[in-house]
Scaffold this motif. Sequence first.
Motif, PDB file in Angstrom:
ATOM      1  N   ASN A 147       0.652  -1.622   0.325  1.00 48.11           N
ATOM      2  CA  ASN A 147      -0.321  -0.269   0.063  1.00 48.11           C
ATOM      3  C   ASN A 147       0.884   1.167   0.259  1.00 48.11           C
ATOM      4  N   ASN A 148       2.336   1.247   0.798  1.00 44.44           N
ATOM      5  CA  ASN A 148       2.835   2.578   1.323  1.00 44.44           C
ATOM      6  C   ASN A 148       3.665   2.394  -0.150  1.00 44.44           C
ATOM      7  N   TYR A 149       3.896   1.473  -0.995  1.00 46.97           N
ATOM      8  CA  TYR A 149       4.403   1.313  -2.864  1.00 46.97           C
ATOM      9  C   TYR A 149       3.832   1.856  -4.000  1.00 46.97           C
ATOM     10  N   ALA A 150       2.325   1.600  -3.246  1.00 47.18           N
ATOM     11  CA  ALA A 150       1.823   2.034  -4.606  1.00 47.18           C
ATOM     12  C   ALA A 150       1.467   3.624  -4.183  1.00 47.18           C
ATOM     13  N   ALA A 213       4.033   1.814 -13.268  1.00 41.17           N
ATOM     14  CA  ALA A 213       3.442   0.587 -12.758  1.00 41.17           C
ATOM     15  C   ALA A 213       5.153  -0.369 -12.506  1.00 41.17           C
ATOM     16  N   LYS A 214       6.088   0.134 -13.107  1.00 41.20           N
ATOM     17  CA  LYS A 214       7.463   0.044 -13.344  1.00 41.20           C
ATOM     18  C   LYS A 214       7.794   0.234 -11.806  1.00 41.20           C
ATOM     19  N   ALA A 222      13.180  -4.279  -5.015  1.00 40.80           N
ATOM     20  CA  ALA A 222      14.401  -4.417  -3.852  1.00 40.80           C
ATOM     21  C   ALA A 222      13.704  -4.562  -2.617  1.00 40.80           C
ATOM     22  N   ASN A 223      12.430  -5.214  -1.959  1.00 32.53           N
ATOM     23  CA  ASN A 223      12.707  -5.726  -1.064  1.00 32.53           C
ATOM     24  C   ASN A 223      12.671  -7.210  -0.299  1.00 32.53           C
ATOM     25  N   ALA A 224      13.867  -7.252   0.038  1.00 33.51           N
ATOM     26  CA  ALA A 224      13.679  -8.602  -0.022  1.00 33.51           C
ATOM     27  C   ALA A 224      12.946  -9.875   0.849  1.00 33.51           C
TER      28      ALA A 224
END
Length: 262
Positions: A147-150, A213-214, A222-224
Motif C-alpha cells: 500500500n505504501n509503495y502504491a 507500474a514499473k 528491491a524488498n527482500a
Amino acid sequence: MKLSLALFSSVFCDTLPYDTQCTSIGGTCTDYRYLTCIAGYATGKCNGDNNRKCCLPCDTSCQLKEESDSLNDGKCTSAGGECKHNTNYCNGYYSSGLCGGGSARQCCKTGSTNCELLTYSNTWVKGYNGLTVKIDQGFKSAMDTMNNYAGQCGVTVYVTHAFRKEGQEIGGTVVPPASHSNHLTGHAIDMNLDTPRGWCNSSCLAAESNTNAKCFTDKIIANAGLRWGQSFNDPVHIDDNLWYSNSNTWTDLYYKHQNSCS
C-alpha cells in the motif's frame, strides 16, 4: 479411535504408477477424504489430483502411542469432535489443546468454522470489482508495505485473487496454481494496477513500459521480503515467499485455513 481406519486397506488404497515417492518411504497413496491416517499425510508424493496424498506408515509402536494418546481425548469427544493428526481431512475445522499427544493431534469439529483470515482494504490496495480480499494475519505487514509503495508510485493495486481454497476454479489466471501456492495460505495476491497512464494488466506489467507500474514493481523487487511473479512468468503475482522460506509454517497455515475458511 479404531486403528483399523488408518491401516492400509486395499479397499481404500488405490496405488497408481509414479507413486514411488510415497511407497519408497513405506507410505500408501489414497484419497485422504476417506481414510484417517494415524501418522498423518504428506503432500506432493502421489500421482493424481490434490486429494490423493501419502498416508505415512504407522508401525506397532506408533499404533500403541495412538492408543495411549487417545485416552486424553475427552475434551474433544465431549465437544462432538474427533482427534487425529491435523493433516487428515476435516469436514469442519481443527482446534488445538483438546487432544492427547503432540501438537499435531487436534480436534476436528464440524459445524460453524473458526476462520482467522483478515479482510484487507487500504487507501491504495482494494479488491477488484468488489472482491473481498482475505489474507493471513502474518501477511498484513506485506500488504501494508505494498500500500505504501502504491501511494509513492501513484498507482492503485486492484487485487483480483488473494486466499483461495484448494482446487478452486480461478478464471483469468496467467499460470495454473502451484502445488504449494502461497495463495492457499493467504500469503499471496494477484493484481492489476490502475495508473495515471491507464490500466496495467499482465501484459503491461511484464513489458515494464508503464513508468508508474514499473516504479511499483521495482520497489517490490528491491524488498527482500517480497517476491514478484515476473521471475516465474506470472507478473500479476506478489507473495512473501513463505513456502520456500518456512515450509513448516506454510504447512501449518495450509491446514488451518483450508479446513476453517471458505
